[in-house]
Every structure is written in structure tokens, then in C-alpha cells.
Write an enzyme that holds these catalytic residues in place. Structure first.
Site, PDB file in Angstrom:
ATOM      1  N   ARG A 212       0.822  -1.197   0.000  1.00  0.00           N
ATOM      2  CA  ARG A 212       0.000   0.000   0.000  1.00  0.00           C
ATOM      3  C   ARG A 212       0.867   1.263   0.000  1.00  0.00           C
ATOM      4  O   ARG A 212       2.043   1.220   0.359  1.00  0.00           O
ATOM      5  CB  ARG A 212      -0.932   0.003   1.216  1.00  0.00           C
ATOM      6  CG  ARG A 212      -1.977  -1.085   1.191  1.00  0.00           C
ATOM      7  CD  ARG A 212      -2.960  -0.970   2.362  1.00  0.00           C
ATOM      8  NE  ARG A 212      -2.260  -0.912   3.634  1.00  0.00           N
ATOM      9  CZ  ARG A 212      -2.047   0.200   4.328  1.00  0.00           C
ATOM     10  NH1 ARG A 212      -2.502   1.358   3.868  1.00  0.00           N
ATOM     11  NH2 ARG A 212      -1.403   0.177   5.469  1.00  0.00           N
TER      12      ARG A 212
ATOM     13  N   LYS B 235      -8.452  -2.357   1.513  1.00  0.00           N
ATOM     14  CA  LYS B 235      -8.301  -1.487   2.674  1.00  0.00           C
ATOM     15  C   LYS B 235      -9.009  -0.149   2.478  1.00  0.00           C
ATOM     16  O   LYS B 235      -9.427   0.478   3.457  1.00  0.00           O
ATOM     17  CB  LYS B 235      -6.812  -1.269   2.966  1.00  0.00           C
ATOM     18  CG  LYS B 235      -6.122  -2.521   3.496  1.00  0.00           C
ATOM     19  CD  LYS B 235      -6.819  -3.085   4.736  1.00  0.00           C
ATOM     20  CE  LYS B 235      -6.064  -4.260   5.326  1.00  0.00           C
ATOM     21  NZ  LYS B 235      -6.781  -4.849   6.501  1.00  0.00           N
TER      22      LYS B 235
ATOM     23  N   HIS C 163     -10.795  -3.954  13.287  1.00  0.00           N
ATOM     24  CA  HIS C 163      -9.702  -4.637  12.596  1.00  0.00           C
ATOM     25  C   HIS C 163      -9.269  -5.801  13.481  1.00  0.00           C
ATOM     26  O   HIS C 163      -8.390  -5.673  14.322  1.00  0.00           O
ATOM     27  CB  HIS C 163      -8.539  -3.666  12.360  1.00  0.00           C
ATOM     28  CG  HIS C 163      -7.462  -4.239  11.494  1.00  0.00           C
ATOM     29  ND1 HIS C 163      -6.133  -3.898  11.623  1.00  0.00           N
ATOM     30  CD2 HIS C 163      -7.514  -5.130  10.473  1.00  0.00           C
ATOM     31  CE1 HIS C 163      -5.414  -4.553  10.726  1.00  0.00           C
ATOM     32  NE2 HIS C 163      -6.230  -5.314  10.025  1.00  0.00           N
TER      33      HIS C 163
ATOM     34  N   SER D 157       1.048  -7.180  13.267  1.00  0.00           N
ATOM     35  CA  SER D 157       1.827  -8.236  12.636  1.00  0.00           C
ATOM     36  C   SER D 157       2.844  -8.817  13.617  1.00  0.00           C
ATOM     37  O   SER D 157       3.535  -8.083  14.329  1.00  0.00           O
ATOM     38  CB  SER D 157       2.553  -7.676  11.416  1.00  0.00           C
ATOM     39  OG  SER D 157       3.328  -8.662  10.789  1.00  0.00           O
TER      40      SER D 157
ATOM     41  N   LYS E  35      -2.000 -13.211  15.799  1.00  0.00           N
ATOM     42  CA  LYS E  35      -3.455 -13.073  15.634  1.00  0.00           C
ATOM     43  C   LYS E  35      -4.022 -14.161  14.731  1.00  0.00           C
ATOM     44  O   LYS E  35      -5.027 -14.795  15.076  1.00  0.00           O
ATOM     45  CB  LYS E  35      -3.786 -11.693  15.062  1.00  0.00           C
ATOM     46  CG  LYS E  35      -5.286 -11.446  14.890  1.00  0.00           C
ATOM     47  CD  LYS E  35      -5.586 -10.082  14.281  1.00  0.00           C
ATOM     48  CE  LYS E  35      -5.212 -10.029  12.824  1.00  0.00           C
ATOM     49  NZ  LYS E  35      -5.718  -8.808  12.147  1.00  0.00           N
ATOM     50  N   THR E  36      -3.390 -14.381  13.583  1.00  0.00           N
ATOM     51  CA  THR E  36      -3.884 -15.395  12.655  1.00  0.00           C
ATOM     52  C   THR E  36      -3.760 -16.785  13.257  1.00  0.00           C
ATOM     53  O   THR E  36      -4.690 -17.599  13.186  1.00  0.00           O
ATOM     54  CB  THR E  36      -3.102 -15.328  11.328  1.00  0.00           C
ATOM     55  OG1 THR E  36      -3.257 -14.028  10.762  1.00  0.00           O
ATOM     56  CG2 THR E  36      -3.605 -16.360  10.347  1.00  0.00           C
TER      57      THR E  36
ATOM     58  N   ASP F 163      -9.999 -10.768   9.565  1.00  0.00           N
ATOM     59  CA  ASP F 163      -9.402  -9.431   9.467  1.00  0.00           C
ATOM     60  C   ASP F 163     -10.346  -8.271   9.770  1.00  0.00           C
ATOM     61  O   ASP F 163      -9.966  -7.348  10.475  1.00  0.00           O
ATOM     62  CB  ASP F 163      -8.808  -9.248   8.071  1.00  0.00           C
ATOM     63  CG  ASP F 163      -7.849  -8.083   7.990  1.00  0.00           C
ATOM     64  OD1 ASP F 163      -7.092  -7.862   8.950  1.00  0.00           O
ATOM     65  OD2 ASP F 163      -7.850  -7.377   6.971  1.00  0.00           O
TER      66      ASP F 163
ATOM     67  N   ARG G 252       1.183 -12.462  -1.282  1.00  0.00           N
ATOM     68  CA  ARG G 252      -0.150 -12.629  -0.686  1.00  0.00           C
ATOM     69  C   ARG G 252      -0.991 -13.636  -1.472  1.00  0.00           C
ATOM     70  O   ARG G 252      -0.769 -13.870  -2.659  1.00  0.00           O
ATOM     71  CB  ARG G 252      -0.888 -11.285  -0.683  1.00  0.00           C
ATOM     72  CG  ARG G 252      -0.263 -10.207   0.199  1.00  0.00           C
ATOM     73  CD  ARG G 252      -0.758 -10.290   1.608  1.00  0.00           C
ATOM     74  NE  ARG G 252      -0.241  -9.219   2.444  1.00  0.00           N
ATOM     75  CZ  ARG G 252      -0.768  -8.896   3.621  1.00  0.00           C
ATOM     76  NH1 ARG G 252      -1.830  -9.540   4.073  1.00  0.00           N
ATOM     77  NH2 ARG G 252      -0.238  -7.930   4.343  1.00  0.00           N
TER      78      ARG G 252
END
Length: 742
Positions: free
Chosen positions: A201, A347, A366, A384, A388-389, A403, A468
Site C-alpha cells: 500500500r 483497505k 480490525h 503483525s 493473531k492469525t 481481518d 499474498r
């Protein structure tokens, strides 16, 4: 004074082109000094990715494929109107003929592509122009009554614009393989593609239209905010540029889809793009309508014009590069110029939801979200590297989403229809669900694969580290469909504390939950990046500062209100270090290996754990060890035990004590987790063969590190302290009081 050289003239030290146009000066250069200046000016944490490692298009495509010697021869629910009445048009569709419905659909798409300086939208034709035998009805362009100058008919007006509407993945594969260089089918059936020069991004090129009527007062502007302003006129200039580019193409791709699985609060979005890759990406990431819902779609609530291959004009006001991502909340439109990175669309829509949903009293988050067999829902927040994942993906629980979510009076709902997973170093053993989801229909961005076998090498960073995979959420076996659930029972804030002073788990009261939610803390581990010799604290408001529209305290107040109303409990879980920190140099403890002659020859065990700096001075004497490096990361098995105890409710029944400085409530014991590590100040002994190392032996040093981290929290929170919420600002005072006490 003038000096002339080549194509430029130097006037008073400023280089000016011969046509008198000054050389473009863009803000934010790549050197360390300019980056520091931007940070000092209050720019929010920049998590953008680096540009692609290539100088030409051919070089970029050569990075994508690795050469190798070949080893072998070559049924649906009815449409529900939105609460604000925007679904009324869809309801009207039920009473008209199929021919009229198709005509209205074409007029709607023509309206989306209409120029703002002409009365007519373009002539649109449905279908691929490459299919010569295909006959499609021609529809008159949409007519609008605007106060505009009377312009002559142009070539653009006479041209037909073909659009490909909501193509299937198979059709989009065909389009990408045939027309987009760099598109390939991998050995597992996924579509591998490239995002061009930008592989992440561009937050510094993101602009929000600031108008006096609404956004000037409603949105978060200024220091720390991700929102950079632009005016209405500049947005319209960029919109016209994007629309004209899209209309100049032989064909465009149009996706009509939904956001938010809650049928009462879903948003209709239209994405107009130039690439099949972008169309397939959004097909996966947004909620896919049924054929009946698509027929009754009507006009969208929000539209994206993705002209990513075409740059913006850098001489346009507010532009700082050839890339611009512009959002106009009043017009409900977004324009993308100068970047083909698909994550900008995902996003960008998330930021829009951060504005639209709170206006309905719905909290946008989020976070990851899963649900147990008994209907207990947990939200996971974390930056990151916090896990979390990993922690929200539990085979014993259903995945609602990974997400983006909404929390309304109906419960929780996933905003998206897919997952956007990182692929770097992906393996079947570590992430089996993601590995198995990479199949036909999945988009793989910027990965490198074998030229012959088409097998992907997920460790290869030749194109970028930010590789990704985008796939529909139903590719995950334990995904809950539809992606909705009851009100959360637990709100889990994850932090990877590399300073080693936060406890593995803490129970939070509401003000503490708000404080740590606004802070959004984690730490970069020493040694993970060049130049990092000690832990570096990172703060991202609401665990997603780059996407929020309103002031962070607004979201925090809504979170606390919903937690109180529906009885949710807040938790702070440290997945980082305990008993010491990571990285650096200094003295930190005692070696006990030489306490007995039998253990003397085993002292190499500590040296292996602590590094070559370990050198004993006597039987129980001090040794030189890394000051940042004496700790040990909390084992994943312990963290999972903690999360399981939160889900089951056992942790609520534990006995608690309060810590110093941060004032956190920590359990004194928990089944399956050593009691010694529950309080980080405790002396923790980590056996390494026969060498025993006592961590945080120096309590003064622990205190020093604790106060250092507390000071960083205080400094980060200064930007939020002046924003008053609640009656007479009392809620702000409560949040501030919940922070560390120095």
C-alpha cells in the site's frame, strides 16, 4: 541570476524546465532524514511495502519465474433493504420485466462511468469485444440534468465501452491468461499474477476529501492521523482522469458485490477496473451476490474506479507522486491512479466502513473472530507478529473472519467474503488451512514459481517479501457460513512484548481495555531488521491506525459500551518475551553451572543459549550477557492454554493479584502454565542441559525496563489525551487513569 544547462535553467538555485514549469518536488524522499522529518510531522505508523526490485517490466517478469531443468516431458435469501432506505431501488426490481431490468442495469453502469463535464454517460455494451459472434443489445447512454457547459461531441462520446459484469473465476482466468502479461496458473490451480511496481500500500498517497459540511468536523485530522486532506475540485480532476482512461479501453470489468454479512446493514459496492486480476481479487474479497441478488442490485452505495495502470498528474494540487488513492465520502466514490496493488481496494473499502458503520451505531473492527461450539465468540486484535492469525485459527472453533468485522445490536459479522493471507515462508506444516486454500480461484500476488513445474517457492523474495494469497473464506474448512455470530464473550488484545515485562495474560477492566485498544502496542524484536539492537515499541491506534477515519477514542468508547452492554471481558495477552528481553548487550544475571564441579564442563549450554558473550567469572560470579537477549519467548503451547482457558471461562474463576506500574490483574496460577512465568518479575529458571540461568535476577534492571516501556506508552498517548469524550470529558480522564502509573 540564471545559468543554463541542457533542458533546464537554474534560477536562484531552483531548477526550472525550459518551458518554465518548475521541476516537480515530491514530499517524503527515500533517505533516512526525510523519513524522520515525516515521522516528526505526525505521520501515523507507515506499514507500506517497498517498491518492486526491478528496473524494467521485462526484468520484473523474469523475477516471477525461476528456471529449472525439466525432470519430466513436457439458493438465495431475498434482498433486504438497508435501514437508510438505500435498498428501495432493489425492491422495485421485483415488479419489472427482465428486459427492463437489464436496461436499468446498463443505465446504472453507464451512470457510474459518466463524465462530470458532460450530460451523458458513455454508450455501454455488455460482453467481450473479442468475441466477434456475440451480439449484445445496445443501450442509449444515461441522461443527467446538470448545469454544465455545452460541449461538442467527442470521439469518446461516439465510442462504445464494453464491460464484463461479474464474471466467474474461470472466465477471469481466461481473461488474465490471454491479455495480462505475468499471469500464470500454478501447480495447485491458483492464478499467479503481478501487481506491477507497487507491491504494498501507499499510505502517503491516500487522500480524503475534506469539506466544511461533514468531514472537516467528523474525521480525525492532524498529528498521528492517517487521513491526509484534499479538496473536492482535485478529487473531481482525478476522477475525470480515471474515468476517461477506463472509457478509452476496449473493455472494463465491473463487479457488483456486498460488504458485511449482516443483511440489515450490508453495503452495495461497485468496482470498475481495467484488469481481470483486480476483478478476481475483489470477487474473492467481497461478498458474492446470488444470481437473484445480482439481478436486483440496482445502484451501488459506493463505487471504486481503479485506473491503477494510469498515473495521476503530479502537477495537480495535493499530488506528491504519480500515485493517488482518493476517497470522497460525500460522493461515495474512490479513485485509484498509479498503483496496481489490489490491497488498496480492500483497505480502501475498510476505511469507508470505518466511517459508515459508526454512523449507524455499529462498531467496525480490525480483528480476527472465531466461535466455539457453544456459541461463545472471541475477538482477536493484534499487529503483525503477535500471533493473531495463528491463535484465531483454531480447529476446535469456527472461523467467522480473519481481518475485518462489525459489532452491531445483532451480534458480530464479517465485513468481507474472503481472506488475504501473507505467503512469505508459508508451509503446509505451519499453516495447513492457508496452504490448502491456495487452489483454483485463489489469486497469488507477486510469488515466484518454477518455470516448468509451476510450483511456488514461498521462501523466495525476489519480487517482494509481501507476497499474498486472496481466496474466498469458504476455502477454509471450518469457516462459519454465513459469517455471523452472537455477541462476543471475550475481547483479546495481543501484544508481542520484546521488553519482557508484560505478563503472559492480564484481565482488563473497561477503562484499561480502552487504553490498550487505543494504544495498539507491540514491539519489533531486536535483530529482526538491520540496525535494531534493542526492542522497538510500535503503536497503532485501534490495532489499525492506517484505516480508521474517526478519532481512536470514538471507536474505544463504542467498544467499551458494547462490552458493558453484552457482558464481554477484556484480556491483554503477551505472546512475546518473559523473564528478560530480546537482543543487545549488557549484564543481566548469574551462571550457576560452576556451582558444582560436576556441572563445570556443562557451562557451554548457557553459552549456546545466550551467545558467545557468556563468560563465567567464578563458581557463582557474574558474567557478561546481552542485556537485551536474556529472556525467552513464551512458548506457544502456554499461550494456547491461556486462550483455551479464556474461551472456557476457567480464567475468570482464577485468583488474581495486581502488578506494579501498569496495574494489571494477573492470575496466580493456571492449569498447564508454569506459575513462575505468570508474573514477569519472578525469578524464572530456564534449564538448558545442566546450566541453569536465573533471569531478571537483577530486580532493579527489571524495574528500569518496566518504567522504560511505561514511558513509551505515556508518550504515545499524549496525542490522544486532549480529545474529550463523555460528559465533561470524564471518559477521557478514566482512560488516562487506566494507563501506567509512573
Amino acid at each position: 541570476m540564471e545559468a543554463e544547462t541542457g533542458e533546464f535553467t537554474f534560477m536562484n538555485g531552483v531548477m526550472v524546465a525550459r518551458n518554465a514549469l518548475p521541476r516537480i518536488q515530491t514530499r517524503g524522499g527515500g533517505d533516512a532524514k526525510s523519513k524522520k522529518e515525516e515521522n516528526d510531522n505526525g505521520m501515523c505508523h507507515d506499514d507500506s511495502g517497498p517498491t518492486v526490485k526491478a528496473q524494467t517490466i521485462d526484468e520484473l517478469h523474469s523475477l516471477q519465474r525461476k528456471r529449472s531443468a525439466p525432470t519430466t516431458p513436457r439458493r438465495s435469501a431475498p434482498t433486504t433493504p438497508l435501514k437508510d432506505g438505500s435498498g428501495a431501488a432493489a425492491t422495485a426490481f421485483a415488479t419489472i420485466s427482465e428486459e427492463d431490468r437489464e436496461k436499468i442495469q446498463l443505465l446504472s453502469i453507464s451512470a457510474s462511468l459518466a463524465s462530470l463535464t458532460r450530460e451523458n454517460g458513455p454508450n455501454v455494451v455488455k460482453g467481450d469485444p473479442a468475441r466477434k459472434g456475440e451480439t449484445t443489445p445496445k443501450v442509449s447512454s444515461a441522461h443527467y440534468h446538470r448545469f454544465v457547459p455545452n460541449l461538442n461531441v467527442t470521439d469518446s462520446y461516439l465510442k462504445f465501452t464494453h464491460f464484463l459484469h461479474n464474471l466467474s473465476p474461470a472466465e477471469l482466468y481466461e481473461q488474465a491468461i490471454r491479455y495480462e502479461k505475468g499471469s500464470f496458473i500454478t501447480s495447485t490451480g491458483a492464478l499467479a499474477t503481478l501487481s506491477g511496481a507497487k507491491t504494498g500500500r501507499s499510505p502517503r498517497d491516500r487522500r480524503i476529501v475534506k469539506d466544511d459540511a461533514t468531514t472537516a468536523l467528523e474525521l480525525w485530522w492532524g498529528k498521528g492521523s492517517p487521513n491526509i486532506e484534499m479538496d473536492e475540485h482535485t478529487f473531481l480532476v482525478n476522477r475525470e482522469r480515471a474515468v476517461d482512461y477506463l472509457k478509452s479501453l476496449e473493455k472494463v470489468y465491473v463487479n457488483d458485490q456486498f460488504l458485511n454479512w449482516d443483511p440489515e446493514n450490508r453495503i452495495k459496492v461497485r468496482i470498475v477496473s481495467a484488469r481481470a486480476y483486480h476483478s478476481l481479487f475483489m470477487h474473492n474479497m467481497c461478498i458474492r451476490p446470488t444470481p437473484e441478488e445480482l439481478e436486483d442490485f440496482g445502484d451501488p452505495d459506493f463505487t471504486i474506479y481503479n485506473a491503477g495502470q494510469f498515473p495521476c498528474n503530479r502537477y495537480t494540487h495535493y499530488m506528491t507522486s504519480s500515485t493517488s488513492i482518493d476517497v470522497n465520502l460525500a460522493r461515495r466514490e474512490m479513485v485509484i491512479l498509479g498503483t496496481q496493488y489490489a490491497g488498496e481496494m480492500k483497505k480502501g473499502l475498510f476505511s469507508v466502513m470505518h466511517y459508515l458503520m459508526p454512523k449507524r451505531g455499529i462498531l467496525s473492527l480490525h480483528s480476527g473472530c472465531n466461535m466455539g461450539k457453544d456459541g461463545d465468540v472471541a475477538l482477536f486484535f493484534g499487529l503483525s507478529g503477535t500471533g493473531k492469525t495463528t491463535l484465531s485459527t483454531d480447529h476446535n472453533r469456527l472461523l467467522i473472519g480473519d481481518d475485518e468485522h462489525c459489532w452491531s445490536d445483532n451480534g458480530v459479522s464479517n465485513i468481507e467474503g474472503g481472506c488475504y493471507a501473507k505467503c512469505i515462508d508459508l508451509s503446509r506444516e505451519k499453516e495447513p488451512d492457508i496452504w490448502n486454500a491456495i487452489k483454483f480461484g485463489t489469486v497469488l500476488e507477486n510469488v515466484v514459481f518454477d518455470e516448468h513445474t509451476r510450483e511456488v517457492d514461498y521462501t523466495d523474495k525476489s519480487v517482494t517479501e509481501n507476497t499474498r494469497a486472496a481466496y474466498p473464506i469458504e476455502f477454509i474448512p471450518n469457516a462459519k457460513m454465513p459469517c455471523v455470530g452472537p455477541h462476543p464473550r471475550n475481547v483479546i488484545l495481543l501484544a508481542c512484548d520484546a521488553f519482557g515485562v508484560l505478563p503472559p495474560v492480564s484481565k482488563l477492566n473497561l477503562p484499561q481495555t480502552m487504553y490498550h485498544f487505543i494504544s495498539g502496542y507491540t514491539a519489533l524484536v531486536a535483530g529482526t531488521e538491520d540496525g535494531i539492537k534493542e526492542p522497538q515499541a510500535t503503536f497503532s491506534a485501534c490495532f489499525g491506525a492506517a484505516f480508521i477515519m474517526l478519532h481512536p477514542t470514538r471507536y474505544a468508547a463504542m467498544l467499551a459500551e458494547k462490552m458493558q452492554k453484552y457482558g464481554a471481558t477484556g484480556w491483554l495477552v503477551n505472546t512475546g518475551w518473559s523473564g528478560g528481553s530480546s537482543g543487545g548487550t549488557g549484564r543481566a544475571g548469574l551462571c550457576l553451572a560452576r556451582a558444582s564441579p560436576q556441572a563445570r564442563h556443562k557451562c557451554y549450554g548457557a553459552r549456546a543459549m545466550l551467545g558467545p558473550a557468556h563468560s563465567c567469572a567464578g563458581p557463582t560470579g557474574p558474567f557478561d550477557t546481552p542485556r537485551y537477549g536474556v529472556g525467552k519467548r513464551i512458548k506457544l503451547q502456554y499461550t494456547r492454554k491461556i486462550i483455551d482457558a479464556i474461551h472456557s471461562g476457567k480464567l475468570l474463576k482464577a485468583n488474581y493479584k495486581k502488578t506494579d506500574v501498569f496495574g494489571l490483574e494477573i492470575p496466580t496460577e493456571l492449569e498447564g502454565v508454569p506459575s513462575e512465568i505468570l508474573d514477569p518479575i519472578n525469578t524464572v529458571r530456564w534449564p538448558f542441559q545442566e546450566c541453569i540461568f536465573q533471569q531478571w535476577e537483577d530486580k532493579a534492571e527489571y524495574r528500569e525496563m518496566l518504567l522504560k516501556l511505561a514511558g513509551l506508552f505515556k508518550k504515545n498517548f499524549e496525542v490522544f489525551a486532549t480529545y474529550k469524550i463523555g460528559k465533561d470529558g470524564t471518559l477521557t480522564d478514566e482512560i488516562l487513569a487506566a494507563g501506567p502509573n509512573l
